[in-house]
Design a protein around this motif. Structure first.
Motif, PDB file in Angstrom:
ATOM      1  N   PRO A   1      13.843  81.708  -1.262  1.00 15.53           N
ATOM      2  CA  PRO A   1      14.523  80.628  -1.984  1.00 15.53           C
ATOM      3  C   PRO A   1      14.282  79.286  -1.304  1.00 15.53           C
TER       4      PRO A   1
ATOM      5  N   SER B   1      17.457  72.739  -5.642  1.00 19.50           N
ATOM      6  CA  SER B   1      16.519  73.869  -5.739  1.00 19.50           C
ATOM      7  C   SER B   1      15.084  73.356  -5.605  1.00 19.50           C
TER       8      SER B   1
ATOM      9  N   PRO C   1      18.752  82.843  -9.488  1.00 25.71           N
ATOM     10  CA  PRO C   1      18.618  83.588 -10.730  1.00 25.71           C
ATOM     11  C   PRO C   1      19.838  83.381 -11.642  1.00 25.71           C
TER      12      PRO C   1
ATOM     13  N   VAL D   1      19.879  76.296 -11.473  1.00 25.80           N
ATOM     14  CA  VAL D   1      20.562  77.209 -10.536  1.00 25.80           C
ATOM     15  C   VAL D   1      20.263  78.645 -10.963  1.00 25.80           C
TER      16      VAL D   1
ATOM     17  N   GLY E   1      12.790  81.068  -5.981  1.00 26.56           N
ATOM     18  CA  GLY E   1      13.759  81.300  -7.052  1.00 26.56           C
ATOM     19  C   GLY E   1      13.171  82.159  -8.157  1.00 26.56           C
TER      20      GLY E   1
END
Ligand SMILES: NC(=O)c1ccc[n+]([C@@H]2O[C@H](COP(=O)([O-])OP(=O)(O)OC[C@H]3O[C@@H](n4cnc5c(N)ncnc54)[C@H](OP(=O)(O)O)[C@@H]3O)[C@@H](O)[C@H]2O)c1
Length: 406
Positions: free
Chosen positions: A311, A15, A87, A85, A181
């Motif tokens: 994202p 992420s 939403p 990780v 995110g």
């Protein structure tokens, strides 16, 4: 220490924020003897992170958030799982279920109060039975708020023999941006709330994360475009106030009401003095209201989505380095004594600084929390307290200081 092979597993290392966490751990944990690994759903993406960060022998674990067997295998290997990780309301349930069932400690960056409440309701009994210590909100929301209040209250006890019955947190200055995110988490929350009046009521309840028998009835205030007489400056709403306030009240509840039965807590952003400050306060309050309403309306949400980070996207390295935050906590005891503290961070709040806070919270959870601390859903302040403040000051670029009122 446990007999599991890793002290910490960074789940979601691919992420936007997970990559910053990975880089920070690589630079900071070297020579500390921390056994850690990275994890995510894609081996190829993990290898790319590995190559980009220059990790040499950090193990990689492949686990999908929807695949029970891979998550169980991951939890069997880690003392603490740090998850980015999100939403979380979309991807986080199964991991929390497995951590609480297996006695695996867990921390994350969620700022989604409805999801946290759901996890508490479903899994608190399992966490208590297994000994798993679960700590949500270990980033900019809500570590500076939760730890700032903890710090100020400890000093109030020392100075006055009593806690502050009211604390106002003011964001004096802040520089930073948002990632895909974070936007996706906000969009999901607004989407869920727009079709659910009960959830909208819950989000407005400052005590919604407190245990059901909390018994708090003090009416908390919220800020619009208002004037702060103590600071002699104008205020606007602070976007993180909703989650931070709930976490601070949970800390009060879990600590046996150490801040008092009638404790009042409010957060706002300072917009300045005079007519300029007033104008900025009004514009910020209106802008925030319009942004949230826009996200609730599908066609406007679609239009806004065109301009917001996707994202995997977020502030550049320069923006992270040049970012900062500076918060004031203004406390008042029942007798009217006053105390003020200042909390600062040396990177952009949501990423450069958050990555350091989360990493240090994970290490604190793995190393500093007493072995006899029970399992359950904790807050950063109630589980990690002064040990976390020491880590944040020594290794994460945060400062906590009592300052004189001018
Ligand atoms: N509290 C705070 O201060 C703070 C600050 C920053 C971020 N956050 C929160 O942190 C979270 C991450 O933000 P971000 O911008 O870094 O997110 P992001 O870049 O969009 O990354 C999302 C991550 O989730 C992973 N993922 C999605 N579905 C998955 C699945 N089924 N199985 C396993 N992994 C899956 C993605 O894996 P792939 O790479 O394989 O797609 C990626 O690693 C968000 O919830 C955000 O709100 C909070």
């Amino acid at each position: 220490m446990t007999d599991k092979p890793f002290d910490i597993i960074v789940y979601g290392a691919t992420s936007f924020v997970g990559q910053i966490v990975t880089r920070y751990m690589h630079e900071t944990f070297a020579g500390e003897g921390v056994r850690w690994a990275i994890a995510g759903r894609s081996k190829a993406k993990l290898e790319a992170v590995n190559a980009a960060v220059g990790l040499s022998d950090i193990p990689m674990i492949v686990a999908d958030a929807a695949d029970r067997a891979t998550l169980e295998a991951m939890c069997a290997q880690g003392t603490v799982i740090v998850s980015t990780v999100g939403p979380y309301a979309l991807h986080g349930d199964l991991l929390v279920e497995i951590c609480t069932a297996s006695g695996t400690h867990y921390c994350d960056l969620t700022g989604e109060p409805h999801w946290i409440r759901r996890m508490q309701a479903r899994h608190e009994a399992a966490a208590k039975a297994s000994g798993a210590r679960i700590v949500h909100c270990c980033g900019f929301d809500s570590i500076p708020s939760d730890m700032g209040v903890h710090f100020l209250q400890a000093h109030a006890q020392q100075a006055f023999g009593a806690p502050c019955e009211r604390i106002d947190m003011r964001v004096m200055r802040m520089k930073g941006g948002a990632s895909g995110g974070t936007i996706a988490s906000m969009v999901n929350l607004v989407k869920e709330a727009s079709g659910d009046p009960a959830l909208r009521r819950e989000l407005k309840n400052p005590y919604s994360l407190c245990p059901p028998d909390h018994g708090f009835t003090a009416r908390q205030s919220s800020v619009g475009a208002d004037y702060d007489a103590r600071l002699e400056r104008w205020l606007a709403p602070f976007i993180m106030a909703s989650i931070n306030t709930k976490v601070v009240h949970r800390s009060n509840a879990l600590s046996g009401k150490a801040y008092g039965q009638n404790f009042l807590y409010e957060e706002a952003m300072v917009t300045g003095k005079g007519s300029g400050g007033k104008r900025r306060a009004k514009l910020t309050a209106m802008g925030l209201g319009a942004f949230t309403s826009g996200l609730a309306i599908p066609p406007l949400r679609w239009v806004l989505g065109k301009f917001l980070p996707k994202p995997g996207e977020g502030p550049s390295e320069t923006e992270q380095r040049e970012g900062m935050f500076d918060m004031a906590f203004l406390g008042t005891t029942a007798k009217g004594e006053r105390l003020r503290c200042r909390v600062t961070g040396d990177r952009d709040p949501g990423y450069g600084s958050t990555a350091k806070m989360l990493s240090q919270a994970a290490l604190c959870l793995a190393r500093d929390v007493p072995a006899d601390a029970p399992g359950g859903f904790w807050t950063p302040a109630t589980l990690m307290g002064d040990a976390l403040i020491a880590r944040l000051q020594a290794h994460a670029g945060l400062t906590f200081d009592i300052v004189e009122e001018k």
